[in-house]
Design a protein around this motif. Structure first.
Motif, PDB file in Angstrom:
ATOM      1  N   VAL A 169       0.838  -1.199   0.000  1.00  0.00           N
ATOM      2  CA  VAL A 169       0.000   0.000   0.000  1.00  0.00           C
ATOM      3  C   VAL A 169       0.877   1.254   0.000  1.00  0.00           C
ATOM      4  O   VAL A 169       0.620   2.213  -0.730  1.00  0.00           O
ATOM      5  N   ILE A 170       1.931   1.255   0.807  1.00  0.00           N
ATOM      6  CA  ILE A 170       2.854   2.393   0.837  1.00  0.00           C
ATOM      7  C   ILE A 170       3.483   2.590  -0.529  1.00  0.00           C
ATOM      8  O   ILE A 170       3.590   3.723  -1.037  1.00  0.00           O
ATOM      9  N   ARG A 171       3.903   1.503  -1.159  1.00  0.00           N
ATOM     10  CA  ARG A 171       4.486   1.610  -2.502  1.00  0.00           C
ATOM     11  C   ARG A 171       3.475   2.173  -3.509  1.00  0.00           C
ATOM     12  O   ARG A 171       3.829   2.987  -4.369  1.00  0.00           O
ATOM     13  N   GLU A 172       2.231   1.758  -3.396  1.00  0.00           N
ATOM     14  CA  GLU A 172       1.212   2.243  -4.333  1.00  0.00           C
ATOM     15  C   GLU A 172       1.011   3.745  -4.197  1.00  0.00           C
ATOM     16  O   GLU A 172       0.852   4.455  -5.193  1.00  0.00           O
ATOM     17  N   VAL A 173       1.035   4.250  -2.958  1.00  0.00           N
ATOM     18  CA  VAL A 173       0.914   5.690  -2.751  1.00  0.00           C
ATOM     19  C   VAL A 173       2.128   6.405  -3.348  1.00  0.00           C
ATOM     20  O   VAL A 173       2.001   7.413  -4.051  1.00  0.00           O
ATOM     21  N   LEU A 174       3.318   5.874  -3.098  1.00  0.00           N
ATOM     22  CA  LEU A 174       4.543   6.491  -3.603  1.00  0.00           C
ATOM     23  C   LEU A 174       4.569   6.550  -5.126  1.00  0.00           C
ATOM     24  O   LEU A 174       5.057   7.524  -5.720  1.00  0.00           O
ATOM     25  N   GLU A 175       4.053   5.516  -5.748  1.00  0.00           N
ATOM     26  CA  GLU A 175       4.148   5.406  -7.209  1.00  0.00           C
ATOM     27  C   GLU A 175       3.030   6.111  -7.959  1.00  0.00           C
ATOM     28  O   GLU A 175       3.146   6.322  -9.173  1.00  0.00           O
ATOM     29  N   ASN A 176       1.967   6.514  -7.251  1.00  0.00           N
ATOM     30  CA  ASN A 176       0.797   7.049  -7.951  1.00  0.00           C
ATOM     31  C   ASN A 176       0.427   8.460  -7.516  1.00  0.00           C
ATOM     32  O   ASN A 176      -0.691   8.915  -7.774  1.00  0.00           O
ATOM     33  N   THR A 177       1.360   9.161  -6.858  1.00  0.00           N
ATOM     34  CA  THR A 177       1.126  10.561  -6.521  1.00  0.00           C
ATOM     35  C   THR A 177       2.400  11.349  -6.817  1.00  0.00           C
ATOM     36  O   THR A 177       3.490  10.782  -6.918  1.00  0.00           O
ATOM     37  N   ASN A 178       2.247  12.650  -6.937  1.00  0.00           N
ATOM     38  CA  ASN A 178       3.396  13.546  -7.060  1.00  0.00           C
ATOM     39  C   ASN A 178       3.732  14.191  -5.719  1.00  0.00           C
ATOM     40  O   ASN A 178       4.538  15.117  -5.660  1.00  0.00           O
ATOM     41  N   SER A 179       3.111  13.709  -4.668  1.00  0.00           N
ATOM     42  CA  SER A 179       3.293  14.281  -3.336  1.00  0.00           C
ATOM     43  C   SER A 179       4.577  13.769  -2.691  1.00  0.00           C
ATOM     44  O   SER A 179       5.102  12.708  -3.051  1.00  0.00           O
ATOM     45  N   ILE A 180       5.072  14.540  -1.724  1.00  0.00           N
ATOM     46  CA  ILE A 180       6.125  14.047  -0.840  1.00  0.00           C
ATOM     47  C   ILE A 180       5.448  13.211   0.238  1.00  0.00           C
ATOM     48  O   ILE A 180       4.523  13.677   0.904  1.00  0.00           O
ATOM     49  N   ILE A 181       5.874  11.988   0.385  1.00  0.00           N
ATOM     50  CA  ILE A 181       5.297  11.079   1.380  1.00  0.00           C
ATOM     51  C   ILE A 181       6.199  11.078   2.605  1.00  0.00           C
ATOM     52  O   ILE A 181       7.388  10.745   2.512  1.00  0.00           O
ATOM     53  N   VAL A 182       5.636  11.451   3.755  1.00  0.00           N
ATOM     54  CA  VAL A 182       6.376  11.397   5.013  1.00  0.00           C
ATOM     55  C   VAL A 182       5.885  10.176   5.779  1.00  0.00           C
ATOM     56  O   VAL A 182       4.741  10.139   6.238  1.00  0.00           O
ATOM     57  N   LEU A 183       6.741   9.176   5.865  1.00  0.00           N
ATOM     58  CA  LEU A 183       6.406   7.929   6.545  1.00  0.00           C
ATOM     59  C   LEU A 183       6.988   7.989   7.950  1.00  0.00           C
ATOM     60  O   LEU A 183       8.201   7.918   8.142  1.00  0.00           O
ATOM     61  N   ASP A 184       6.129   8.128   8.931  1.00  0.00           N
ATOM     62  CA  ASP A 184       6.554   8.262  10.320  1.00  0.00           C
ATOM     63  C   ASP A 184       6.625   6.871  10.948  1.00  0.00           C
ATOM     64  O   ASP A 184       5.602   6.240  11.217  1.00  0.00           O
ATOM     65  N   GLU A 185       7.857   6.420  11.190  1.00  0.00           N
ATOM     66  CA  GLU A 185       8.078   5.094  11.764  1.00  0.00           C
ATOM     67  C   GLU A 185       8.568   5.193  13.217  1.00  0.00           C
ATOM     68  O   GLU A 185       9.453   4.451  13.648  1.00  0.00           O
ATOM     69  N   ALA A 186       7.948   6.074  13.975  1.00  0.00           N
ATOM     70  CA  ALA A 186       8.364   6.270  15.365  1.00  0.00           C
ATOM     71  C   ALA A 186       8.324   4.967  16.171  1.00  0.00           C
ATOM     72  O   ALA A 186       9.123   4.775  17.095  1.00  0.00           O
ATOM     73  N   TYR A 187       7.392   4.073  15.835  1.00  0.00           N
ATOM     74  CA  TYR A 187       7.190   2.851  16.625  1.00  0.00           C
ATOM     75  C   TYR A 187       7.639   1.591  15.888  1.00  0.00           C
ATOM     76  O   TYR A 187       7.322   0.483  16.315  1.00  0.00           O
ATOM     77  N   VAL A 188       8.394   1.744  14.821  1.00  0.00           N
ATOM     78  CA  VAL A 188       8.642   0.601  13.942  1.00  0.00           C
ATOM     79  C   VAL A 188       9.501  -0.476  14.586  1.00  0.00           C
ATOM     80  O   VAL A 188       9.423  -1.653  14.198  1.00  0.00           O
ATOM     81  N   GLU A 189      10.323  -0.122  15.585  1.00  0.00           N
ATOM     82  CA  GLU A 189      11.120  -1.158  16.246  1.00  0.00           C
ATOM     83  C   GLU A 189      10.246  -2.226  16.896  1.00  0.00           C
ATOM     84  O   GLU A 189      10.693  -3.364  17.093  1.00  0.00           O
ATOM     85  N   PHE A 190       9.003  -1.879  17.234  1.00  0.00           N
ATOM     86  CA  PHE A 190       8.090  -2.823  17.869  1.00  0.00           C
ATOM     87  C   PHE A 190       7.246  -3.581  16.845  1.00  0.00           C
ATOM     88  O   PHE A 190       6.384  -4.372  17.212  1.00  0.00           O
TER      89      PHE A 190
END
Length: 361
Positions: A169-190
């Protein structure tokens, strides 16, 4: 004039004074801090950091040493690393760097409210796109309404729902918009997997990380942004010089030298998260959602009591949790930090008493 300041719940110190008890008596389960990291261990690392600095001197304005070590830890290049006084400063820097007056900024709600606050402060026009009922992204709807948005914020694992969004889903957003995508992974270690490596595939991606959660130094304020070198250079231009103090930088170096300890505590959080979820699920009158973060989202489903009342009664017992009922899709929801077993046992007992009406005057 129209902005509403960001404010957390009543602080540990405030509640202790209100109840007339020592602050250590209060259970701080409202701010997603890492209560598994030993306080004395952190202090020892801070002392080691103090030995390496001269407090009369400014921090290195290029942050060379810490960026090199962070790049190695995250598997990126040092030119792709930007550090900030907490991830909040980096969110502010992204807004200052990329938002022009009238630009659209999209958030996937319910989510972290600082994204909207920061965007509005710099003249951005906020557009809210609701998540599905299971808190996943409705990708078709998002792509239909995003238009020419300058920024899209995606928090994964999402605060306060706790779910991690699918890589596809993240890849689909990245590939189909001209927007800057800010992916906040504050909790990703868990969670299961970080997507920070995607900055090498997508030039419109910025990934945020923090040392406030997994590493247990929320009080020192240290955040990281990872992106392509050009975007990283732009962000550095708008951040304040000497924005991260020397103590925080060298403490981070010490913590990374002791990654095995931190990694062990992360696994402990994961185990206790599942145990706490099982214990909470046995309490009649609440629904507990699965989580990939260090907190759980809990919905009060009884008709005779709401989440705000439950929160207030827990505060009377010296337990702080976060009321998220004001956010879309989260009516009657509380967010509770995962904590060590002795603390969670106290929480479970108190919650049972509140929901059963015991100890009422």
């Amino acid at each position: 004039m129209n902005l509403k300041p960001y404010r957390g719940e009543t602080s540990r110190v405030e509640l202790a004074r209100l109840l007339g008890v020592p602050p250590d008596h209060i259970l701080p389960l409202h701010a997603n801090e890492n209560l598994f990291i030993d306080k004395e261990w952190v202090k020892e690392n801070i002392v080691e950091a103090l030995k390496r600095i001269d407090p009369r001197m400014y921090p290195d304005p290029q942050n060379v040493e810490v960026c090199e070590v962070l790049a190695q830890h995250y598997g990126v290049h040092k030119e792709e690393v930007v550090i900030g006084n907490g991830a909040d400063e980096l969110i502010d820097g992204i807004s200052r760097c990329f938002i022009e007056n009238g630009d659209t900024v999209v958030t996937l709600d319910p989510t972290f409210q600082v994204y909207e606050l920061s965007a509005t402060l710099y003249g951005g026009v906020h557009k809210s796109v609701l998540l599905r009922g299971d808190f996943s992204i409705d990708i078709e709807h998002l792509l239909n309404v995003v238009g020419d948005a300058k920024l899209i914020y995606i928090c994964s694992p999402n605060n306060p729902t706790g779910n991690q969004h699918e890589e596809s889903v993240i890849r689909e957003v990245l590939e189909n918009t001209n927007s800057i995508i800010v992916l906040d992974e504050a909790y990703v270690e868990f969670a299961d997997k970080s997507l920070s490596g995607l900055i090498h595939e997508y030039e419109n991606l910025i990934v945020l990380r923090t040392f406030s959660k997994a590493f247990g130094i929320a009080g020192l304020r240290f955040g990281v942004a990872l992106s392509n070198p050009e975007s990283a250079d732009f962000m550095r231009r708008v951040l304040q010089p000497y924005n991260v103090n020397s103590i925080a930088q060298y403490t981070v170096l010490s913590l990374l030298d002791n990654w095995e300890y931190v990694a062990g505590k992360i696994e402990e959080v994961k185990r206790e998260r599942e145990r706490l979820r099982r214990d909470l699920s046995r309490i009649e009158g609440i629904r507990v959602y699965p989580s990939k973060a260090n907190f759980l989202l809990v919905r009060v489903i009884r008709e005779d009591i709401d989440a705000t009342t439950v929160q207030g009664k827990l505060m009377e017992k010296g337990i702080l949790v976060r009321d998220r009922s004001n956010l879309p899709l989260l009516g009657n929801c509380l967010r509770i930090t995962v904590c060590p077993k002795p603390m969670s046992e106290r929480l479970i007992l108190a919650l049972k008493e509140v929901l059963s009406g015991e100890n009422e005057l």
